[in-house]
Design a protein around this motif. Structure first.
Motif, PDB file in Angstrom:
ATOM      1  N   LEU A  34      15.851  -8.970  19.726  1.00  0.00           N
ATOM      2  CA  LEU A  34      15.911  -9.841  21.399  1.00  0.00           C
ATOM      3  C   LEU A  34      17.192  -9.971  22.158  1.00  0.00           C
ATOM      4  CD1 LEU A  34      15.115 -12.985  21.805  1.00  0.00           C
ATOM      5  CD2 LEU A  34      16.720 -13.759  21.031  1.00  0.00           C
ATOM      6  N   ALA A  35      18.287  -9.095  21.638  1.00  0.00           N
ATOM      7  CA  ALA A  35      19.140  -9.260  22.685  1.00  0.00           C
ATOM      8  C   ALA A  35      19.754  -7.545  23.656  1.00  0.00           C
ATOM      9  CB  ALA A  35      21.094  -8.240  21.910  1.00  0.00           C
ATOM     10  N   HIS A  36      18.232  -7.390  23.544  1.00  0.00           N
ATOM     11  CA  HIS A  36      17.806  -5.875  24.066  1.00  0.00           C
ATOM     12  C   HIS A  36      16.446  -6.064  24.925  1.00  0.00           C
ATOM     13  CE1 HIS A  36      20.928  -2.979  23.070  1.00  0.00           C
ATOM     14  NE2 HIS A  36      20.641  -3.211  22.292  1.00  0.00           N
ATOM     15  N   HIS A  37      16.007  -7.033  24.745  1.00  0.00           N
ATOM     16  CA  HIS A  37      15.020  -8.198  25.219  1.00  0.00           C
ATOM     17  C   HIS A  37      13.150  -6.906  24.617  1.00  0.00           C
ATOM     18  CE1 HIS A  37      17.315 -10.810  27.818  1.00  0.00           C
ATOM     19  NE2 HIS A  37      18.529  -9.906  28.374  1.00  0.00           N
ATOM     20  N   GLN A  38      13.015  -6.768  23.870  1.00  0.00           N
ATOM     21  CA  GLN A  38      11.889  -6.464  23.456  1.00  0.00           C
ATOM     22  C   GLN A  38      12.034  -6.843  22.728  1.00  0.00           C
ATOM     23  OE1 GLN A  38      14.020  -3.334  21.026  1.00  0.00           O
ATOM     24  NE2 GLN A  38      13.909  -1.620  22.893  1.00  0.00           N
ATOM     25  N   ILE A  39      11.329  -8.337  22.069  1.00  0.00           N
ATOM     26  CA  ILE A  39      10.950  -8.896  22.128  1.00  0.00           C
ATOM     27  C   ILE A  39      11.487 -10.463  22.655  1.00  0.00           C
ATOM     28  CG2 ILE A  39      10.497  -7.842  19.089  1.00  0.00           C
ATOM     29  CD1 ILE A  39      12.447  -9.983  18.801  1.00  0.00           C
ATOM     30  N   ASP A  40      10.774 -11.601  22.542  1.00  0.00           N
ATOM     31  CA  ASP A  40      10.713 -12.829  23.323  1.00  0.00           C
ATOM     32  C   ASP A  40      10.974 -13.882  21.828  1.00  0.00           C
ATOM     33  OD1 ASP A  40       8.856 -13.361  21.276  1.00  0.00           O
ATOM     34  OD2 ASP A  40       6.919 -13.685  23.484  1.00  0.00           O
ATOM     35  N   GLU A  41      11.219 -15.130  22.446  1.00  0.00           N
ATOM     36  CA  GLU A  41      12.031 -16.131  21.346  1.00  0.00           C
ATOM     37  C   GLU A  41      10.629 -16.147  20.284  1.00  0.00           C
ATOM     38  OE1 GLU A  41      14.741 -18.564  20.007  1.00  0.00           O
ATOM     39  OE2 GLU A  41      15.019 -17.173  21.406  1.00  0.00           O
ATOM     40  N   ALA A  42       9.536 -16.413  20.845  1.00  0.00           N
ATOM     41  CA  ALA A  42       8.909 -17.251  19.537  1.00  0.00           C
ATOM     42  C   ALA A  42       8.354 -15.630  18.221  1.00  0.00           C
ATOM     43  CB  ALA A  42       7.037 -17.045  20.299  1.00  0.00           C
ATOM     44  N   GLN A  43       8.549 -14.280  18.842  1.00  0.00           N
ATOM     45  CA  GLN A  43       8.945 -13.475  18.205  1.00  0.00           C
ATOM     46  C   GLN A  43       9.942 -13.438  16.909  1.00  0.00           C
ATOM     47  OE1 GLN A  43       8.613  -9.953  20.825  1.00  0.00           O
ATOM     48  NE2 GLN A  43       6.268  -9.852  20.107  1.00  0.00           N
ATOM     49  N   TYR A  44      10.934 -13.444  17.396  1.00  0.00           N
ATOM     50  CA  TYR A  44      12.388 -13.737  16.988  1.00  0.00           C
ATOM     51  C   TYR A  44      12.180 -15.092  16.383  1.00  0.00           C
ATOM     52  CZ  TYR A  44      17.192 -15.105  16.082  1.00  0.00           C
ATOM     53  OH  TYR A  44      18.397 -14.809  15.380  1.00  0.00           O
ATOM     54  N   ARG A  45      11.858 -16.234  16.275  1.00  0.00           N
ATOM     55  CA  ARG A  45      11.347 -17.043  15.602  1.00  0.00           C
ATOM     56  C   ARG A  45      10.404 -17.283  14.399  1.00  0.00           C
ATOM     57  NH1 ARG A  45      13.100 -23.292  17.851  1.00  0.00           N
ATOM     58  NH2 ARG A  45      14.502 -22.434  19.663  1.00  0.00           N
TER      59      ARG A  45
ATOM     60  N   ALA B 149      -0.987 -18.058  24.251  1.00  0.00           N
ATOM     61  CA  ALA B 149       0.174 -17.161  24.574  1.00  0.00           C
ATOM     62  C   ALA B 149       0.468 -15.860  24.333  1.00  0.00           C
ATOM     63  CB  ALA B 149       1.232 -18.107  24.097  1.00  0.00           C
ATOM     64  N   ILE B 150       0.032 -15.491  23.575  1.00  0.00           N
ATOM     65  CA  ILE B 150       0.096 -14.174  22.257  1.00  0.00           C
ATOM     66  C   ILE B 150      -1.248 -13.481  23.688  1.00  0.00           C
ATOM     67  CG2 ILE B 150      -0.208 -13.012  21.040  1.00  0.00           C
ATOM     68  CD1 ILE B 150       0.413 -14.684  18.959  1.00  0.00           C
ATOM     69  N   SER B 151      -1.521 -14.102  23.764  1.00  0.00           N
ATOM     70  CA  SER B 151      -3.206 -12.788  24.531  1.00  0.00           C
ATOM     71  C   SER B 151      -2.938 -12.625  26.838  1.00  0.00           C
ATOM     72  CB  SER B 151      -4.354 -13.608  25.233  1.00  0.00           C
ATOM     73  OG  SER B 151      -4.240 -14.748  25.453  1.00  0.00           O
TER      74      SER B 151
ATOM     75  N   ARG C  65       1.863 -11.977  15.456  1.00  0.00           N
ATOM     76  CA  ARG C  65       1.051 -12.537  13.751  1.00  0.00           C
ATOM     77  C   ARG C  65       1.809 -13.744  13.384  1.00  0.00           C
ATOM     78  NH1 ARG C  65      -4.072 -14.213  14.070  1.00  0.00           N
ATOM     79  NH2 ARG C  65      -4.108 -12.140  15.007  1.00  0.00           N
ATOM     80  N   LEU C  66       3.010 -13.121  13.434  1.00  0.00           N
ATOM     81  CA  LEU C  66       3.977 -14.291  12.600  1.00  0.00           C
ATOM     82  C   LEU C  66       4.579 -15.604  13.221  1.00  0.00           C
ATOM     83  CD1 LEU C  66       6.682 -11.964  10.803  1.00  0.00           C
ATOM     84  CD2 LEU C  66       5.328 -12.564   9.481  1.00  0.00           C
ATOM     85  N   ALA C  67       4.406 -15.324  14.106  1.00  0.00           N
ATOM     86  CA  ALA C  67       4.873 -15.764  15.370  1.00  0.00           C
ATOM     87  C   ALA C  67       3.517 -17.535  15.104  1.00  0.00           C
ATOM     88  CB  ALA C  67       5.279 -15.605  16.820  1.00  0.00           C
ATOM     89  N   LEU C  68       2.893 -16.585  15.614  1.00  0.00           N
ATOM     90  CA  LEU C  68       1.540 -17.545  15.012  1.00  0.00           C
ATOM     91  C   LEU C  68       1.291 -18.448  14.018  1.00  0.00           C
ATOM     92  CD1 LEU C  68      -0.728 -17.818  16.371  1.00  0.00           C
ATOM     93  CD2 LEU C  68      -2.174 -16.055  16.301  1.00  0.00           C
ATOM     94  N   ILE C  69       1.062 -17.384  12.902  1.00  0.00           N
ATOM     95  CA  ILE C  69       0.848 -18.061  11.173  1.00  0.00           C
ATOM     96  C   ILE C  69       2.270 -19.152  11.180  1.00  0.00           C
ATOM     97  CG2 ILE C  69       1.964 -18.098   9.179  1.00  0.00           C
ATOM     98  CD1 ILE C  69       1.065 -14.992   9.683  1.00  0.00           C
ATOM     99  N   TYR C  70       3.383 -18.676  11.897  1.00  0.00           N
ATOM    100  CA  TYR C  70       4.250 -20.050  11.699  1.00  0.00           C
ATOM    101  C   TYR C  70       4.724 -20.993  12.381  1.00  0.00           C
ATOM    102  CZ  TYR C  70       6.402 -17.325   7.831  1.00  0.00           C
ATOM    103  OH  TYR C  70       7.030 -16.861   6.848  1.00  0.00           O
ATOM    104  N   GLY C  71       3.888 -21.250  13.929  1.00  0.00           N
ATOM    105  CA  GLY C  71       3.528 -21.580  14.852  1.00  0.00           C
ATOM    106  C   GLY C  71       4.109 -21.620  15.880  1.00  0.00           C
TER     107      GLY C  71
END
Length: 191
Positions: free
Chosen positions: A61-72, A183-185, A171-177
């Protein structure tokens, strides 16, 4: 004789700057915005320094390689794993001693729900995806270490594992809501 100026504006924010300026040798830190625990108004934010040395999600997340939804989504997976895990437990000296036999503590509802969510995650990610997510988020392995464990040591495999891990985080961001299919597409189209 010159008169003193009384119209100066004082910046009190600089007086109360509590950020640490010195960090230990070989520290890996990132600035994050968090809720101010001393705030009078709800929702007020402050900037804090967080260690990302042994935190793969924080580093990404700090290196902007993933977004906030993926992090959560990754944090939610880690939280469920910690709740569901029933590892070695210490002896409780306050309990009555009965021939060294310990009774098992009952499974709580929180643990049961966490296990159900983890089972769903494993079905959604598949065996390889679940193993990859477990290696990174629970064991804290890097992509290079994952390649070494699977006896593939080229950069192409490291890139594949990194890309597959980001897909699993989607997929984890999608499963956990924390995200929706739309948004993923859209994020995949931007790549």
């Amino acid at each position: 004789m010159a008169r003193a100026r009384r119209n100066k504006s004082y910046k009190l924010a600089r007086i109360y700057d509590r950020r640490s300026r010195d960090v230990p040798f070989n520290a890996e830190v990132a600035e994050v915005e968090i809720d101010n625990p001393l705030a009078l108004d709800p929702g007020e934010k402050i900037v804090a320094v967080r260690s990302i040395r042994s935190d793969p999600l924080g580093r990404l997340l700090a290196h902007h390689q993933i977004d906030e939804a993926q992090y959560r989504g990754g944090r939610a997976f880690q939280n469920d794993w910690e709740r569901a895990e029933r590892g070695p437990q210490a002896m409780d000296p306050t309990r009555e001693y009965v021939d060294g036999a310990r009774t098992r503590e009952p499974v709580t509802e929180i643990q049961r729900q966490a296990v159900l969510r983890l089972n769903r995650v494993e079905r959604e990610l598949g065996t390889d995806g679940a193993a990859l997510v477990h290696d990174v988020l629970v064991l804290g392995l890097t992509m290079d270490q994952i390649g070494q464990r699977r006896a593939v040591r080229t950069q192409r495999w490291n890139d594949y594992f990194a890309r597959r891990f980001r897909e699993c985080l989607d997929r984890l961001a999608l499963i956990y809501g924390f995200a929706t299919e739309a948004a993923i597409s859209r994020a995949e189209q931007r790549k």
